[in-house]
Write a protein that holds these residues in place. Structure first.
Motif, PDB file in Angstrom:
ATOM      1  N   SER A  45      44.036   2.120  32.685  1.00 56.31           N
ATOM      2  CA  SER A  45      45.453   1.794  32.522  1.00 56.31           C
ATOM      3  C   SER A  45      46.350   2.938  32.984  1.00 56.31           C
ATOM      4  CB  SER A  45      45.757   1.472  31.052  1.00 56.31           C
ATOM      5  OG  SER A  45      45.018   0.359  30.614  1.00 56.31           O
ATOM      6  N   HIS A  46      45.783   4.151  33.024  1.00 56.10           N
ATOM      7  CA  HIS A  46      46.565   5.333  33.421  1.00 56.10           C
ATOM      8  C   HIS A  46      45.709   6.199  34.351  1.00 56.10           C
ATOM      9  CE1 HIS A  46      48.208   4.035  29.483  1.00 56.10           C
ATOM     10  NE2 HIS A  46      49.364   4.325  30.044  1.00 56.10           N
ATOM     11  N   GLN A  47      45.402   5.647  35.522  1.00 57.78           N
ATOM     12  CA  GLN A  47      44.437   6.274  36.428  1.00 57.78           C
ATOM     13  C   GLN A  47      44.866   7.657  36.907  1.00 57.78           C
ATOM     14  OE1 GLN A  47      43.457   3.599  39.599  1.00 57.78           O
ATOM     15  NE2 GLN A  47      42.526   2.092  38.253  1.00 57.78           N
ATOM     16  N   ASN A  48      46.132   7.821  37.264  1.00 56.09           N
ATOM     17  CA  ASN A  48      46.563   9.129  37.742  1.00 56.09           C
ATOM     18  C   ASN A  48      46.523  10.180  36.645  1.00 56.09           C
ATOM     19  OD1 ASN A  48      46.976   8.648  40.458  1.00 56.09           O
ATOM     20  ND2 ASN A  48      49.042   7.859  40.143  1.00 56.09           N
ATOM     21  N   TRP A  49      46.825   9.756  35.421  1.00 56.88           N
ATOM     22  CA  TRP A  49      46.784  10.681  34.284  1.00 56.88           C
ATOM     23  C   TRP A  49      45.401  11.314  34.152  1.00 56.88           C
ATOM     24  CZ3 TRP A  49      49.651  13.119  30.690  1.00 56.88           C
ATOM     25  CH2 TRP A  49      49.078  13.467  29.472  1.00 56.88           C
ATOM     26  N   PRO A  52      43.272  25.571  45.503  1.00 55.80           N
ATOM     27  CA  PRO A  52      44.429  24.694  45.697  1.00 55.80           C
ATOM     28  C   PRO A  52      44.485  23.610  44.632  1.00 55.80           C
ATOM     29  CG  PRO A  52      42.704  24.129  47.248  1.00 55.80           C
ATOM     30  CD  PRO A  52      42.247  25.369  46.537  1.00 55.80           C
ATOM     31  N   GLY A  53      45.667  23.292  44.198  1.00 62.80           N
ATOM     32  CA  GLY A  53      45.842  22.262  43.178  1.00 62.80           C
ATOM     33  C   GLY A  53      46.614  21.072  43.696  1.00 62.80           C
ATOM     34  N   TYR A  54      47.186  20.311  42.792  1.00 64.06           N
ATOM     35  CA  TYR A  54      47.940  19.122  43.180  1.00 64.06           C
ATOM     36  C   TYR A  54      49.343  19.187  42.595  1.00 64.06           C
ATOM     37  CZ  TYR A  54      46.674  17.681  38.397  1.00 64.06           C
ATOM     38  OH  TYR A  54      46.501  17.635  37.047  1.00 64.06           O
ATOM     39  N   LEU A  55      50.194  18.322  43.080  1.00 62.28           N
ATOM     40  CA  LEU A  55      51.495  18.111  42.467  1.00 62.28           C
ATOM     41  C   LEU A  55      51.507  16.686  41.893  1.00 62.28           C
ATOM     42  CD1 LEU A  55      54.211  19.294  41.768  1.00 62.28           C
ATOM     43  CD2 LEU A  55      55.077  18.491  43.974  1.00 62.28           C
ATOM     44  N   TYR A  56      51.589  15.683  42.777  1.00 68.14           N
ATOM     45  CA  TYR A  56      51.529  14.298  42.320  1.00 68.14           C
ATOM     46  C   TYR A  56      50.438  13.493  43.031  1.00 68.14           C
ATOM     47  CZ  TYR A  56      56.023  15.478  40.286  1.00 68.14           C
ATOM     48  OH  TYR A  56      57.021  16.091  39.564  1.00 68.14           O
ATOM     49  N   ASN A  57      50.065  13.913  44.226  1.00 65.42           N
ATOM     50  CA  ASN A  57      49.088  13.148  45.007  1.00 65.42           C
ATOM     51  C   ASN A  57      47.674  13.625  44.718  1.00 65.42           C
ATOM     52  OD1 ASN A  57      47.721  11.620  46.847  1.00 65.42           O
ATOM     53  ND2 ASN A  57      48.523  12.668  48.656  1.00 65.42           N
ATOM     54  N   TRP A  70      42.138  11.540  47.857  1.00 64.40           N
ATOM     55  CA  TRP A  70      41.415  12.260  48.903  1.00 64.40           C
ATOM     56  C   TRP A  70      42.084  12.031  50.255  1.00 64.40           C
ATOM     57  CZ3 TRP A  70      37.547  15.641  49.892  1.00 64.40           C
ATOM     58  CH2 TRP A  70      37.006  15.642  51.171  1.00 64.40           C
ATOM     59  N   PRO A  71      42.249  13.081  51.093  1.00 63.19           N
ATOM     60  CA  PRO A  71      41.729  14.442  50.898  1.00 63.19           C
ATOM     61  C   PRO A  71      42.704  15.393  50.213  1.00 63.19           C
ATOM     62  CG  PRO A  71      42.550  14.234  53.115  1.00 63.19           C
ATOM     63  CD  PRO A  71      42.764  12.896  52.464  1.00 63.19           C
ATOM     64  N   ALA A  72      43.773  14.865  49.636  1.00 61.38           N
ATOM     65  CA  ALA A  72      44.684  15.713  48.872  1.00 61.38           C
ATOM     66  C   ALA A  72      44.118  15.931  47.471  1.00 61.38           C
ATOM     67  CB  ALA A  72      46.062  15.053  48.796  1.00 61.38           C
ATOM     68  N   GLY A  73      44.855  16.611  46.627  1.00 61.90           N
ATOM     69  CA  GLY A  73      44.449  16.745  45.234  1.00 61.90           C
ATOM     70  C   GLY A  73      43.886  18.084  44.833  1.00 61.90           C
ATOM     71  N   GLY A  74      43.392  18.857  45.801  1.00 61.10           N
ATOM     72  CA  GLY A  74      42.839  20.157  45.455  1.00 61.10           C
ATOM     73  C   GLY A  74      41.610  20.044  44.579  1.00 61.10           C
ATOM     74  N   VAL A  75      41.276  21.132  43.885  1.00 61.37           N
ATOM     75  CA  VAL A  75      40.129  21.158  42.974  1.00 61.37           C
ATOM     76  C   VAL A  75      40.508  21.901  41.703  1.00 61.37           C
ATOM     77  CG1 VAL A  75      38.270  20.927  44.664  1.00 61.37           C
ATOM     78  CG2 VAL A  75      39.212  23.182  44.195  1.00 61.37           C
ATOM     79  N   ALA A  76      39.847  21.525  40.618  1.00 62.68           N
ATOM     80  CA  ALA A  76      40.130  22.142  39.324  1.00 62.68           C
ATOM     81  C   ALA A  76      39.224  23.320  39.028  1.00 62.68           C
ATOM     82  CB  ALA A  76      40.005  21.094  38.216  1.00 62.68           C
TER      83      ALA A  76
END
Length: 353
Positions: free
Chosen positions: A70-74, A224-229, A232-238
């Motif tokens: 229900s909250h995939q981006n979260w 590198p991290g993310y902002l809102y996107n 893949w291939p955006a998103g960076g890594v944690a």
């Protein structure tokens, strides 16, 4: 002190007690006394020394909670996970570890973790993240993202029950997760600076590592991290351990697009052979390997190029299907929290020597 000298000292204490003499402070340092008080010498300051004791976790109901889709981006989860299949995969991992002679323990927690911010937790299985066990005991981390809060609470309760002393707990504004720690050898460690581990957390942990655990050099790796996107291939890594993994003291896998070039140069100066992971293997968590001993690793299945490249370097690769965990951003390294490892080999070259 040797075991013989410790035994001799204990006999002296016994003799003093029998003579009813006043007690005096024990002159042993913490590391000499640790097996006597805490049952064994804890610590895992290596990625490749023989793995002796490990902590894993079976996914609970919060692993595939309806709130996730229900909250995939979260949650950064865009493919539904199968908890029953995940349970089969984690048990196969446990079986493989036990067959290799590893003592396996499970995280102790309620069936459903009621965190303060979220009803679900797709990475509840990732015991690597809430802390690390170093020479002498545990450093308890501090989870960064809201839906992982409270993981460190259950992780701490478990290791205390196992008898592991707590050396330090990250506090204040610091955040620190064990997935950002990759040991090069017992005296050299790389730590990822990311959305999950901040400068304050690294500062706090670095003091303990250098002042109490014998670490001579810490390489901070900006990720590198993310902002809102997050797509893949955006998103960076944690975490650093999804882009870099040690197979032996002189062999590692790495995904260059998501690490700074100075880190690649640093590793080359350490005489570490770098195997470049292709994008298709990276997405299957090819870097997220865990070594059972030098040149013997567990890897997610399907990373064919990386597996063959490792085998060409003399590495024995055990493939396990960990597909349900890959969906939530990890594999064998994330799923295992080493509690005891042998020190293992040391780097062939160190710039601080």
């Amino acid at each position: 002190l040797s075991e013989e000298k410790i035994a001799q000292y204990l006999e002296e204490i016994k003799a003093q007690r029998e003579k009813d003499l006043p007690a005096h402070p024990v002159p042993l340092d913490f590391f000499e006394e640790e097996p006597l008080i805490w049952g064994r010498a804890w610590g895992a300051q290596s990625e490749v020394g023989k793995l002796k004791v490990v902590l894993i976790n079976s996914p609970g109901l919060e692993f595939d909670h309806e709130d996730i889709l229900s909250h995939q981006n979260w949650y950064d989860i865009h493919v539904k996970t199968d908890r029953e299949k995940a349970l089969e995969q984690i048990e196969l991992l446990a079986k493989t570890l036990k067959e290799a002679g590893v003592e396996v323990h499970y995280l102790k927690r309620p069936e459903i973790i009621h965190g303060p911010y979220s009803p679900a937790n797709p990475r509840v299985w990732a015991t690597r993240d809430p802390g690390i066990v170093v020479k002498g005991g545990a450093i308890v981390g501090r989870m960064s993202l809201p839906w992982r809060k409270k993981d460190e609470y259950y992780w701490t309760k478990t290791i205390v029950e196992l008898g592991i002393p707590i050396l330090f707990t990250v506090n204040g504004k610091g955040t620190f997760e064990g997935g950002n720690v990759v040991w090069l050898d017992p005296e050299h460690v790389a730590i990822g600076l990311s959305i999950r581990t901040n400068e304050e957390g690294i500062k706090q942990v670095s003091y303990i590592l250098q002042e109490h655990c014998g670490v001579k050099e810490i390489k901070v790796v900006a990720l590198p991290g993310y902002l809102y996107n997050l797509q893949w291939p955006a998103g960076g890594v944690a975490h650093l351990d999804v882009v870099f993994g040690m197979a032996n003291i002189n062999v590692a896998v790495i995904y260059p697009p998501l690490v700074p070039y100075d880190f690649i140069e640093y590793l080359k100066k350490k005489k570490i052979k770098l195997i470049e992971v292709p994008p298709e293997d990276f997405r299957k968590m090819a870097c997220n390997i865990v070594a059972l001993e030098p040149s013997k690793v567990i890897m997610n299945s399907g990373c064919n190029y990386t597996r063959k490249a490792l085998e060409n370097e003399g590495v024995d690769v055990i493939e396990l299907e960990l597909s349900e965990f890959v969906k939530s951003g990890g594999a064998a390294h994330c799923a295992t929290a080493p509690l005891v490892r042998e020190p293992g080999p040391c780097l062939l070259y160190t710039s601080d020597a």
